[in-house]
Write an enzyme that holds these catalytic residues in place. Structure first.
Site, PDB file in Angstrom:
ATOM      1  N   ASP A 176       0.835  -1.081   0.176  1.00  0.00           N
ATOM      2  CA  ASP A 176       0.053  -0.009  -0.119  1.00  0.00           C
ATOM      3  C   ASP A 176       1.003   1.278   0.082  1.00  0.00           C
ATOM      4  OD1 ASP A 176      -1.486   2.250   0.700  1.00  0.00           O
ATOM      5  OD2 ASP A 176      -3.147   0.952   2.028  1.00  0.00           O
ATOM      6  N   LYS A 201      -6.390  10.262  -1.121  1.00  0.00           N
ATOM      7  CA  LYS A 201      -5.246  10.919  -0.566  1.00  0.00           C
ATOM      8  C   LYS A 201      -4.530  11.658  -1.351  1.00  0.00           C
ATOM      9  CE  LYS A 201      -7.366   8.346   2.511  1.00  0.00           C
ATOM     10  NZ  LYS A 201      -6.754   7.165   3.158  1.00  0.00           N
TER      11      LYS A 201
HETATM   12  C1  LIG Z   1      -7.422   5.739   3.120  1.00  0.00           C
HETATM   13  C2  LIG Z   1      -6.500   4.613   3.260  1.00  0.00           C
HETATM   14  C3  LIG Z   1      -7.017   3.445   2.607  1.00  0.00           C
HETATM   15  C4  LIG Z   1      -8.423   3.223   2.109  1.00  0.00           C
HETATM   16  O1  LIG Z   1      -8.966   4.109   0.916  1.00  0.00           O
HETATM   17  P1  LIG Z   1     -10.383   4.635   0.818  1.00  0.00           P
HETATM   18  O2  LIG Z   1     -10.101   5.318  -0.500  1.00  0.00           O
HETATM   19  O3  LIG Z   1     -10.650   5.482   2.024  1.00  0.00           O
HETATM   20  O4  LIG Z   1     -11.369   3.682   0.786  1.00  0.00           O
HETATM   21  C5  LIG Z   1      -6.160   2.353   2.462  1.00  0.00           C
HETATM   22  N1  LIG Z   1      -4.829   2.577   2.926  1.00  0.00           N
HETATM   23  C6  LIG Z   1      -4.333   3.543   3.422  1.00  0.00           C
HETATM   24  C7  LIG Z   1      -3.012   3.726   3.761  1.00  0.00           C
HETATM   25  C8  LIG Z   1      -5.015   4.661   3.525  1.00  0.00           C
HETATM   26  O5  LIG Z   1      -4.528   5.905   4.028  1.00  0.00           O
END
Ligand SMILES: *Cc1c(COP(=O)(O)O)cnc(C)c1O
Length: 387
Positions: A176, A201
């Site tokens: 991620d 983000k």
């Molecule tokens: C926000 C986030 C997610 C999930 O994403 P969404 O777009 O809110 O579903 C997954 N991993 C990380 C590190 C995040 O900050």
């Protein structure tokens, strides 16, 4: 082409031939369905927007280019992207090894959805030590799931070392990369198989769209993911695809500013009497600063710290800030702050989160790209109001 150039041009070259109109910006293709001449095949390549949409495809080309992947897929959220990966690589009885300092929603997906409904098991390990990942692998392990830097403790996992251990055992590694983006870290180049993002983000970067992405270069896995994405319907809308395409154009400039401000805030807080512990990989005092310098091209805009006192002081501090919005999420141009224990990580039981260090006095900041002087002033004012 270099990163800044790809971020502006990949997937969005003006079409001047044939039916092209020379748009410099890809239009938002709202059509849900596409007409054809013959029954047996789609004339222009498109059938129905869940299967394929020109605006989404432009974004997918851009996303692939940024991560150095062959393919990108754009999802309706980061969680939809993660769910589709789970459904594509895991079968009942399979095992996952995940880092123990994860986005709360990922933990919830594993524990409350994939484990009970797909019949998979997940071991959470301190992935800052590749040996612990190696020790946790079993005959049934199919997937290693990493976040680096971790959320919210900003600890690092050695992507190259862990991917190589996993690969030897025939296990996929997914990273991620939401926290630092491909501008600062390219997991595929370090040996990972799959990169995941919440485009909500930094990639979109303006806190006005929810989306997710998967980037990868394996053809088989791409086919499976694409099939499953269409089958479950976890696609990004044409409008949001346009938003994220637009966001990515300024990713490089934004990330440079985020980092500049984060470094300044981290240095200021590190020496502050109201702070007992700092977590920012850009500080030489960070225990994995050397790995950070080796694995990343920069340190990003996220940091956390322990405030002197406990829950009462942490809440008062957060509520006294005026410029930093008290809100979940991260990666937008505006500075945000939050208390992981009661907000983003509230779905993780107290003992679990305290075991890894997510205490009641841990404050997380997503440092925005406002003027750094204003940010420091707001932080100092909030500290002063505590005494
Ligand atoms: C926000 C986030 C997610 C999930 O994403 P969404 O777009 O809110 O579903 C997954 N991993 C990380 C590190 C995040 O900050």
């Amino acid at each position: 082409m270099k990163f800044e150039t790809e971020a502006i041009h990949a997937g969005e070259e003006p079409k001047l031939e044939g039916a092209g109109t020379g748009d410099v910006v890809v239009p938002i293709h709202l059509s849900s369905t596409f007409a054809r001449r013959e029954v047996t095949k789609p004339t222009c390549g498109y059938e129905y927007s869940r299967q394929g949409n020109p605006t989404r495809e432009a974004l997918e080309t851009r996303l692939a280019a940024l991560e150095g992947a062959r393919w990108g897929l754009a999802f309706s959220s980061g969680m939809a992207a993660e769910t589709t990966i789970g459904l594509s690589v895991l079968e009942p009885g399979d095992h996952v090894v995940a880092g123990d300092d994860l986005y709360g929603g990922t933990w919830r997906l594993f524990e409350r959805v994939l484990a009970p409904h797909l019949g998979v098991s997940v071991s959470y390990v301190d992935a800052t030590d590749p040996e612990r990942v190696a020790d946790a692998l079993t005959e049934r392990t199919k997937l290693v799931w990493l976040e680096t830097p971790t959320n919210p403790l900003m600890r690092l996992c050695d992507i190259e070392a862990i991917s190589s251990i996993a690969r030897e055992r025939g296990v996929l590694t997914a990273v991620d990369n939401t926290f630092v983006t491909p501008y600062f870290q390219r997991p595929l180049a370090l040996g990972a198989d799959v990169v995941v993002h919440s485009t909500s983000k930094y990639l979109n970067g303006h806190s006005d769209s929810i989306g997710g992405a998967v980037m990868l270069s394996d053809e088989e896995l791409h086919k499976k993911l694409k099939f499953n994405q269409n089958a479950v319907g976890a696609i990004l809308s044409p409008f949001d695809s346009y938003m994220v395409l637009r966001g990515t154009k300024t990713l490089a400039v934004r990330m440079r500013e985020h980092e500049k401000n984060a470094m300044r805030v981290a240095e200021h807080l590190e020496g502050h009497p109201g702070v007992t512990r700092m977590y920012y990989p850009g500080l030489p005092s960070h225990p994995q600063h050397e790995l950070a310098t080796r694995q990343m091209f920069g340190f990003g805009g996220m940091l956390s710290f322990e405030i002197a006192g406990g829950l009462t002081e942490a809440c008062a501090f957060l509520e006294n800030l005026t410029l930093f919005a008290l809100a979940e999420s991260l990666g937008g141009v505006e500075s945000l702050t939050e208390l992981p224990a009661l907000m983003t990580h509230a779905s993780i039981p107290k003992e679990e989160r305290e075991k890894v260090g997510v205490t009641d006095s841990l404050v997380r900041i997503s440092v925005g790209i406002e003027n750094g002087d204003d940010l420091i002033e707001d932080l100092d004012r909030a500290f002063a109001s505590l005494s």
